[in-house]
Write a protein that holds these residues in place. Sequence first.
Motif, PDB file in Angstrom:
ATOM      1  N   ILE A  27       8.180   8.209 -12.316  1.00 35.64           N
ATOM      2  CA  ILE A  27       7.424   8.281 -14.067  1.00 35.64           C
ATOM      3  C   ILE A  27       6.423   6.830 -13.267  1.00 35.64           C
ATOM      4  CG2 ILE A  27       7.484   6.331 -15.824  1.00 35.64           C
ATOM      5  CD1 ILE A  27       9.015   9.187 -16.640  1.00 35.64           C
ATOM      6  N   ALA A  28       6.316   6.025 -12.424  1.00 40.33           N
ATOM      7  CA  ALA A  28       5.264   5.557 -12.350  1.00 40.33           C
ATOM      8  C   ALA A  28       4.547   5.422 -10.854  1.00 40.33           C
ATOM      9  CB  ALA A  28       6.130   4.027 -11.030  1.00 40.33           C
ATOM     10  N   LYS A  29       3.240   5.455 -10.981  1.00 37.67           N
ATOM     11  CA  LYS A  29       2.554   6.052  -9.536  1.00 37.67           C
ATOM     12  C   LYS A  29       2.948   5.077  -8.601  1.00 37.67           C
ATOM     13  CE  LYS A  29       2.432  10.273 -11.822  1.00 37.67           C
ATOM     14  NZ  LYS A  29       3.926  10.269 -11.850  1.00 37.67           N
ATOM     15  N   GLY A  30       3.141   5.231  -7.588  1.00 41.09           N
ATOM     16  CA  GLY A  30       2.682   4.446  -6.669  1.00 41.09           C
ATOM     17  C   GLY A  30       1.467   3.172  -6.276  1.00 41.09           C
ATOM     18  N   TYR A  31       0.723   3.291  -7.241  1.00 42.40           N
ATOM     19  CA  TYR A  31      -0.344   2.907  -6.879  1.00 42.40           C
ATOM     20  C   TYR A  31      -0.370   1.788  -8.591  1.00 42.40           C
ATOM     21  CZ  TYR A  31      -2.244   6.879  -9.943  1.00 42.40           C
ATOM     22  OH  TYR A  31      -1.628   7.737 -10.289  1.00 42.40           O
ATOM     23  N   GLN A  32       0.698   1.311  -8.832  1.00 45.33           N
ATOM     24  CA  GLN A  32       0.684   1.033 -10.049  1.00 45.33           C
ATOM     25  C   GLN A  32       2.527  -0.094 -10.090  1.00 45.33           C
ATOM     26  OE1 GLN A  32       2.188   4.221 -12.728  1.00 45.33           O
ATOM     27  NE2 GLN A  32      -0.004   4.647 -13.741  1.00 45.33           N
ATOM     28  N   ASP A  33       1.259  -0.969 -11.188  1.00 46.76           N
ATOM     29  CA  ASP A  33       2.431  -2.347 -11.125  1.00 46.76           C
ATOM     30  C   ASP A  33       3.882  -1.605 -11.941  1.00 46.76           C
ATOM     31  OD1 ASP A  33       3.956  -4.660 -11.996  1.00 46.76           O
ATOM     32  OD2 ASP A  33       2.564  -5.242 -12.856  1.00 46.76           O
ATOM     33  N   PRO A  34       5.167  -1.382 -10.857  1.00 45.15           N
ATOM     34  CA  PRO A  34       6.529  -0.548 -12.200  1.00 45.15           C
ATOM     35  C   PRO A  34       6.812  -1.781 -13.172  1.00 45.15           C
ATOM     36  CG  PRO A  34       7.039  -1.806  -9.893  1.00 45.15           C
ATOM     37  CD  PRO A  34       5.426  -2.322  -9.828  1.00 45.15           C
ATOM     38  N   HIS A  35       6.109  -3.022 -13.433  1.00 46.56           N
ATOM     39  CA  HIS A  35       6.834  -3.982 -14.154  1.00 46.56           C
ATOM     40  C   HIS A  35       5.730  -3.306 -15.098  1.00 46.56           C
ATOM     41  CE1 HIS A  35       9.207  -7.174 -11.998  1.00 46.56           C
ATOM     42  NE2 HIS A  35       7.882  -6.654 -10.959  1.00 46.56           N
ATOM     43  N   PHE A  36       5.009  -3.220 -15.077  1.00 45.52           N
ATOM     44  CA  PHE A  36       4.707  -2.543 -16.237  1.00 45.52           C
ATOM     45  C   PHE A  36       3.857  -1.305 -16.481  1.00 45.52           C
ATOM     46  CE2 PHE A  36       4.090  -7.052 -15.073  1.00 45.52           C
ATOM     47  CZ  PHE A  36       4.577  -7.534 -16.242  1.00 45.52           C
TER      48      PHE A  36
END
Length: 297
Positions: free
Chosen positions: A50-59
């Motif tokens: 779901i989260a991409k590696g360049y995104q903040d996984p908290h948000f």
Amino acid sequence: MKFFPSLGLGLLLWASAALAAEPVSIVTTTADIAAIVKAIGGDRVAVESIAKGYQDPHFVEAKPSFVRVVNRARMLFNVGLELEVGWLPLLIQGARNPSMTVVDLSSGIAVLEKPSGPVSRAQGDVHPLGNPHYWLDPRNGVIMARRVTQELKTVAAADAATFDQNLKSFEMDTTARRKRWEEQMAPFRGAELVSYHKEWEYLVNWLGLNVVGYVEDKPGIPATPRHLEELVQTMQQKKVKALLASNYTNPNVPKSVAEKTGAKLVILASSVGGEESVRTYGDLFESIVGKLTGALK
Ligand SMILES: [Zn+2]
């Protein structure tokens, strides 16, 4: 009439071959877990993060397209410790997929900064159950891979031997490379650093580095001017050489702190996919160790 039984058998064989060839649909909350699932599952799994590696996984935005991904999945792996609390419950609720197994990978991890008293989410601290960034220690990656292997066997029992073999390769490769990373970082044991977010605790704990301050007041809380002033003083006194920030962090504040103190701003990928060259779990540490040795020497 004679050919019917053989046609039936042929269809049956074809159907079972088609069933066996169908990879198991797996969804992960982060790209690091997806990389580990891919390493263990190989072509027996179809994995999406779901989260991409360049995104903040908290948000992460709980988009309808993610609800559809979760709706189709047989199993979901997540980091846990409330890393995904802002978005994962929404996706699971929206997906209405009660047959999907949810696996929280934090359960086998020695969690750092676990609160000893009652949990307080005071002022929006995003690490209320302890530090969730545990994938940033390759020893934890091996623990995660073992758990992934165990869980994949429950949804694809016929491929158990393949998963075991892949786990063996993953463990051997990660351990061999870990020893090399440790050697590369050995000259910098005890080096004092500052970090933007409290997300390198597992990494510094593994490598024997020492974080002496944070740009964020508390995890997830932007710094006040007063906090920044004190941080700059500490960094000047201690002659801190490096300020670590993840590549999803807005670089403006850490950049100005680094400039005021003469520390190098070191932007690191904190997840697989955080940089183009970081495609596997091992690549992540190649990149981090390369940048740290460059900044600290
Ligand atoms: Zn965090």
